[in-house]
Design a protein around this motif. Structure first.
Motif, PDB file in Angstrom:
ATOM      1  N   GLU A  93       1.530 -17.464  -1.273  1.00  0.00           N
ATOM      2  CA  GLU A  93       0.979 -16.778  -0.825  1.00  0.00           C
ATOM      3  C   GLU A  93       0.723 -16.016   0.295  1.00  0.00           C
ATOM      4  OE1 GLU A  93      -4.013 -17.923   0.514  1.00  0.00           O
ATOM      5  OE2 GLU A  93      -3.011 -19.476  -0.989  1.00  0.00           O
ATOM      6  N   ILE A  94       1.495 -16.405   0.796  1.00  0.00           N
ATOM      7  CA  ILE A  94       1.559 -15.786   2.519  1.00  0.00           C
ATOM      8  C   ILE A  94       2.520 -14.271   1.633  1.00  0.00           C
ATOM      9  CG2 ILE A  94       2.737 -15.506   4.171  1.00  0.00           C
ATOM     10  CD1 ILE A  94       1.777 -18.569   5.237  1.00  0.00           C
ATOM     11  N   ASN A  95       3.443 -14.604   1.451  1.00  0.00           N
ATOM     12  CA  ASN A  95       4.291 -13.303   0.940  1.00  0.00           C
ATOM     13  C   ASN A  95       3.259 -12.655  -0.255  1.00  0.00           C
ATOM     14  OD1 ASN A  95       6.233 -14.189   1.938  1.00  0.00           O
ATOM     15  ND2 ASN A  95       7.100 -15.100   0.496  1.00  0.00           N
ATOM     16  N   ASN A  96       2.219 -12.410  -0.767  1.00  0.00           N
ATOM     17  CA  ASN A  96       2.093 -11.619  -1.296  1.00  0.00           C
ATOM     18  C   ASN A  96       1.250 -10.884  -1.172  1.00  0.00           C
ATOM     19  OD1 ASN A  96       3.407 -12.593  -3.498  1.00  0.00           O
ATOM     20  ND2 ASN A  96       1.379 -13.605  -4.576  1.00  0.00           N
ATOM     21  N   SER A  97      -0.110 -11.756   0.521  1.00  0.00           N
ATOM     22  CA  SER A  97      -0.342 -11.524   1.354  1.00  0.00           C
ATOM     23  C   SER A  97       0.097 -10.128   1.642  1.00  0.00           C
ATOM     24  CB  SER A  97      -2.099 -11.995   1.714  1.00  0.00           C
ATOM     25  OG  SER A  97      -1.380 -12.884   3.284  1.00  0.00           O
ATOM     26  N   VAL A  98       1.061 -10.416   2.421  1.00  0.00           N
ATOM     27  CA  VAL A  98       1.829  -9.707   3.434  1.00  0.00           C
ATOM     28  C   VAL A  98       1.930  -8.426   2.957  1.00  0.00           C
ATOM     29  CG1 VAL A  98       3.229  -9.226   5.468  1.00  0.00           C
ATOM     30  CG2 VAL A  98       1.820 -11.618   5.029  1.00  0.00           C
ATOM     31  N   ALA A  99       2.854  -9.028   1.766  1.00  0.00           N
ATOM     32  CA  ALA A  99       3.632  -7.610   1.023  1.00  0.00           C
ATOM     33  C   ALA A  99       2.029  -6.736   0.429  1.00  0.00           C
ATOM     34  CB  ALA A  99       4.344  -8.395   0.079  1.00  0.00           C
ATOM     35  N   ALA A 100       1.188  -6.941  -0.021  1.00  0.00           N
ATOM     36  CA  ALA A 100       0.045  -6.555  -0.338  1.00  0.00           C
ATOM     37  C   ALA A 100      -0.622  -5.866   0.907  1.00  0.00           C
ATOM     38  CB  ALA A 100      -1.048  -7.180  -1.197  1.00  0.00           C
ATOM     39  N   TRP A 101      -1.188  -6.294   2.072  1.00  0.00           N
ATOM     40  CA  TRP A 101      -1.047  -5.302   2.857  1.00  0.00           C
ATOM     41  C   TRP A 101       0.155  -4.512   3.050  1.00  0.00           C
ATOM     42  CZ3 TRP A 101       0.997  -5.776   8.065  1.00  0.00           C
ATOM     43  CH2 TRP A 101       0.223  -4.788   8.909  1.00  0.00           C
ATOM     44  N   SER A 102       1.258  -4.873   3.220  1.00  0.00           N
ATOM     45  CA  SER A 102       1.841  -4.316   4.211  1.00  0.00           C
ATOM     46  C   SER A 102       2.102  -2.683   3.497  1.00  0.00           C
ATOM     47  CB  SER A 102       4.091  -4.439   4.141  1.00  0.00           C
ATOM     48  OG  SER A 102       3.971  -6.159   5.066  1.00  0.00           O
ATOM     49  N   ALA A 103       2.163  -2.929   1.784  1.00  0.00           N
ATOM     50  CA  ALA A 103       2.638  -1.648   1.058  1.00  0.00           C
ATOM     51  C   ALA A 103       1.136  -0.697   1.074  1.00  0.00           C
ATOM     52  CB  ALA A 103       2.358  -2.470  -0.374  1.00  0.00           C
ATOM     53  N   GLY A 104       0.177  -1.514   1.156  1.00  0.00           N
ATOM     54  CA  GLY A 104      -1.434  -0.714   1.833  1.00  0.00           C
ATOM     55  C   GLY A 104      -0.689   0.267   2.690  1.00  0.00           C
ATOM     56  N   LEU A 105      -0.864  -0.466   4.032  1.00  0.00           N
ATOM     57  CA  LEU A 105       0.143   0.443   4.887  1.00  0.00           C
ATOM     58  C   LEU A 105       0.705   1.057   5.394  1.00  0.00           C
ATOM     59  CD1 LEU A 105      -1.128   0.335   8.117  1.00  0.00           C
ATOM     60  CD2 LEU A 105       0.400  -1.355   8.835  1.00  0.00           C
ATOM     61  N   ALA A 106       1.625   0.920   4.778  1.00  0.00           N
ATOM     62  CA  ALA A 106       2.731   1.876   4.717  1.00  0.00           C
ATOM     63  C   ALA A 106       2.454   3.332   3.672  1.00  0.00           C
ATOM     64  CB  ALA A 106       4.042   1.630   3.860  1.00  0.00           C
ATOM     65  N   ALA A 107       0.993   2.872   2.396  1.00  0.00           N
ATOM     66  CA  ALA A 107       0.710   4.251   1.923  1.00  0.00           C
ATOM     67  C   ALA A 107      -0.119   4.983   2.871  1.00  0.00           C
ATOM     68  CB  ALA A 107       0.039   3.716   1.116  1.00  0.00           C
ATOM     69  N   GLN A 108      -0.827   4.558   3.859  1.00  0.00           N
ATOM     70  CA  GLN A 108      -1.908   5.187   3.985  1.00  0.00           C
ATOM     71  C   GLN A 108      -1.294   6.551   5.078  1.00  0.00           C
ATOM     72  OE1 GLN A 108      -5.332   4.480   4.466  1.00  0.00           O
ATOM     73  NE2 GLN A 108      -4.956   2.949   2.957  1.00  0.00           N
ATOM     74  N   ARG A 109      -1.885   7.418   5.399  1.00  0.00           N
ATOM     75  CA  ARG A 109      -1.851   8.678   6.307  1.00  0.00           C
ATOM     76  C   ARG A 109      -2.499   9.129   6.713  1.00  0.00           C
ATOM     77  NH1 ARG A 109      -1.952  14.094   5.379  1.00  0.00           N
ATOM     78  NH2 ARG A 109      -0.251  15.576   5.168  1.00  0.00           N
ATOM     79  N   LEU A 110      -2.308   9.588   8.250  1.00  0.00           N
ATOM     80  CA  LEU A 110      -3.096  10.009   8.765  1.00  0.00           C
ATOM     81  C   LEU A 110      -3.331  12.222   8.875  1.00  0.00           C
ATOM     82  CD1 LEU A 110      -1.885   8.970  12.437  1.00  0.00           C
ATOM     83  CD2 LEU A 110      -4.159   9.010  11.266  1.00  0.00           C
ATOM     84  N   PRO A 111      -4.694  12.469   8.671  1.00  0.00           N
ATOM     85  CA  PRO A 111      -4.801  14.244   8.862  1.00  0.00           C
ATOM     86  C   PRO A 111      -3.587  14.970   9.330  1.00  0.00           C
ATOM     87  CG  PRO A 111      -7.048  13.329   9.924  1.00  0.00           C
ATOM     88  CD  PRO A 111      -5.654  12.459   9.212  1.00  0.00           C
ATOM     89  N   ARG A 112      -3.557  15.810   8.242  1.00  0.00           N
ATOM     90  CA  ARG A 112      -3.050  16.800   9.411  1.00  0.00           C
ATOM     91  C   ARG A 112      -3.930  17.927  10.326  1.00  0.00           C
ATOM     92  NH1 ARG A 112       0.102  12.771   8.857  1.00  0.00           N
ATOM     93  NH2 ARG A 112       2.417  12.878   8.180  1.00  0.00           N
TER      94      ARG A 112
END
Length: 188
Positions: free
Chosen positions: A3-22
């Motif tokens: 359960e922890i692996n799934n939640s951290v994996a999902a959170w990590s993937a979501g964070l890595a996909a975020q983008r700041l405006p240029r």
């Protein structure tokens, strides 16, 4: 652990996909403070702790202007330059004292909007921040398997953050931190 692996994996993937405006994606019209606050929450929300607070407040922004960390608005309107400064401050104030953030801003964004490199420096900051979040997300997923528990992973990440913060402070003001270190060593 699954359960922890799934939640951290999902959170990590979501964070890595975020983008700041240029720079070119920032509004090219001047905004009032309440509009700036709304934009900052939109842009910075995914990168900040989930405690329900705002990225920055009106009083914080007013203080940054008074301290000359952020260029003053013109006729109570904030442009791209101020928004770029506030985005950087909103992220860096999470890990560095404001005087250190000011020093970094002065060294990286020297010359303000008049200098042709300002937009490039801002875009570079955004790329560096996104890369750091993506790297951290990958590390978190790998470390979680090795750590085994969420508290162990949290400790690992906190220790790494502390080490990074210490090095950043040393690089920002090497003489001040060096003299402080030697003073502490000589009094013990």
């Amino acid at each position: 652990i699954m359960e922890i692996n799934n939640s951290v994996a999902a959170w990590s993937a979501g964070l890595a996909a975020q983008r700041l405006p240029r720079w070119d994606e920032l509004p090219d019209i001047d905004l009032y403070l309440d509009q700036v606050l709304t934009l900052l929450d939109k842009y910075l929300g995914p990168f900040l702790p989930e405690n329900g607070g705002h990225a920055l407040t009106a009083s914080m922004i007013n203080n940054y202007v008074k301290l000359r960390i952020v260029p003053a608005p013109v006729k109570k309107r904030y442009g791209r330059v101020q928004l770029a400064y506030l985005l950087v401050i909103g992220l860096l104030k999470q890990v560095l004292p404001i005087p250190d953030v000011k020093t970094l801003l002065e060294s990286q964004f020297e010359g303000g909007a008049e200098k042709r490199g300002f937009a490039k420096a801002f875009d570079c900051f955004c790329t560096l921040q996104e890369t750091a979040f993506a790297d951290m997300a990958r590390q978190a997923a790998q470390l979680e398997t090795a750590a085994g528990t969420r508290p162990a992973l949290a400790m690992e990440m906190a220790v790494r953050a502390n080490a990074s913060k210490t090095l950043a402070e040393k690089l920002i003001a090497p003489d001040a931190h060096l003299s402080k270190t030697f003073k502490n060593v000589s009094t013990n």
